[in-house]
Design an enzyme around this catalytic site. Structure first.
Site, short mmCIF file in Angstrom:
data_model
loop_
_atom_site.label_atom_id
_atom_site.label_comp_id
_atom_site.label_asym_id
_atom_site.label_seq_id
_atom_site.Cartn_x
_atom_site.Cartn_y
_atom_site.Cartn_z
N SER A 7 57.51 -53.53 47.36
CA SER A 7 57.75 -51.84 47.77
C SER A 7 57.67 -51.05 48.55
CB SER A 7 56.01 -51.41 47.23
OG SER A 7 55.47 -52.63 47.84
N TYR A 38 53.85 -49.24 45.53
CA TYR A 38 53.67 -48.88 44.26
C TYR A 38 52.03 -49.50 43.75
CZ TYR A 38 58.44 -50.62 44.22
OH TYR A 38 59.72 -50.57 44.33
N CYS A 69 55.84 -58.41 46.40
CA CYS A 69 55.02 -56.94 45.88
C CYS A 69 53.38 -57.99 45.22
CB CYS A 69 55.37 -56.41 45.53
SG CYS A 69 54.78 -54.73 44.99
N GLU A 149 49.31 -50.79 58.10
CA GLU A 149 50.24 -49.66 58.55
C GLU A 149 50.08 -49.38 60.03
OE1 GLU A 149 52.19 -47.97 55.37
OE2 GLU A 149 52.47 -50.22 54.13
N THR A 182 50.70 -57.77 49.81
CA THR A 182 51.19 -58.36 50.98
C THR A 182 50.51 -58.12 52.28
OG1 THR A 182 52.11 -56.57 50.53
CG2 THR A 182 53.74 -58.20 49.49
N1 DGL Z 1 53.36 -54.26 48.02
C1 DGL Z 1 51.93 -54.03 47.37
C2 DGL Z 1 50.90 -55.62 46.91
O1 DGL Z 1 51.15 -56.19 47.92
C3 DGL Z 1 50.84 -53.45 48.73
C4 DGL Z 1 51.06 -52.22 49.08
C5 DGL Z 1 51.66 -51.08 47.89
O2 DGL Z 1 50.90 -50.61 47.16
O3 DGL Z 1 53.18 -51.18 47.12
O4 DGL Z 1 50.51 -54.68 46.07
#
Ligand code: DGL
Length: 265
Positions: A7, A38, A69, A149, A182
């Site tokens: 994402s 996401y 993701c 972040e 992630t």
């Molecule tokens: N990359 C997303 C996950 O691992 C975390 C960040 C998001 O909510 O997009 O679920």
């Protein structure tokens, strides 16, 4: 090339492990920074994004897909396999499930992730399908994403929020904890400290990378055909100086992000 999507740029934690295990291969990574996060979106939207991200990577030379993701892995894997039946597709959930079952001592497993991941119930389903005796407890911890972040890795506020996230799981007596997002491997030290040293952490990035490595070892024809060498190509759907700054946190070194003109939107 080996295609990897996320994402945003958190999936660079997965790319990092992949590059570590498969240094000879060339990777193309897509971070959907224009549509991130996401984890707060509905399954229908995440499925649509995951399909578009995969098509985008195929246009950029990917011959296999790694879904870095967790939110997309949790809700979109089936749809991706249906849509692209001949494409080798890897995702973060299954290897984490295998690892969690292999390390749990009392069969009480905790999972933290985004709302999309936890609400999908995927860990509960896959873990109990393999071992009906296992108890699975999930807790969404969306606040950890912006903290990572912002680079707030060692701040007291982050430690406090990690503690709060883990409390309901600790009360259930978990002995194993899946870092189902992630961003969480970046907080591994804090999470381990707050979970306690008797809780074994499962880092899905490591497990997934190992699975991809093993797959290529047993599929020499595909391995031979894949492009070799060269820096990973890291494409994003939106580029700001801040994204470049954050990317370094995840990859652990300087990163050159490239804005993709033909990114899905
Ligand atoms: N990359 C997303 C996950 O691992 C975390 C960040 C998001 O909510 O997009 O679920």
């Amino acid at each position: 090339m080996i295609g990897v999507f996320d994402s945003g740029i958190g999936g660079l934690t997965v790319l990092r492990e992949l590059v570590r295990r498969l240094p000879g291969y060339r990777f193309v990574y897509f971070g959907d920074t224009a549509r991130t996060p996401y984890g707060t979106k509905s399954p229908e939207t995440i499925v649509r994004y995951a399909i578009e991200d995969t098509e985008f990577l195929l246009r950029h030379g990917a011959r296999m897909i790694v879904v870095a993701c967790h939110s997309a892995s949790s809700v979109a894997t089936e749809a991706l396999r249906e849509r692209f039946p001949d494409l080798p597709i890897f995702e973060v959930v299954t290897p984490s499930v295998k690892k969690a079952l292999s390390v749990t001592r009392r069969k009480v497993i905790g999972v933290i992730g985004t709302r999309a991941t936890i609400e999908s119930g995927i860990y509960q389903r896959l873990l109990t399908a393999r071992d009906p005796e296992v108890k699975v407890y999930g807790n969404p911890c969306p606040l950890l994403v912006p903290l990572v972040e912002e680079g707030w890795i060692k701040k007291p506020e982050t430690r406090m929020i990690v503690k709060k996230c883990l409390l309901p799981l600790k009360m259930r007596g978990i002995d194993t904890l899946v870092l189902g997002c992630t961003h969480y491997p970046v907080l591994k030290k804090v999470i381990q400290a707050k979970a306690g040293k008797r809780v074994t952490l499962v880092d899905p990035a490591e497990e997934l990378a190992e699975e991809v490595r093993a797959y290529l070892e047993t599929h020499p024809r595909l391995a031979l055909e894949l492009e070799k060498d060269g820096e990973p190509l890291i494409l994003v759907s939106d580029l700001t100086p801040n994204f470049s700054r954050i990317a370094q946190i995840f990859l652990g070194r300087k990163v050159n992000l490239v804005k993709a003109g033909d990114a899905p939107s």
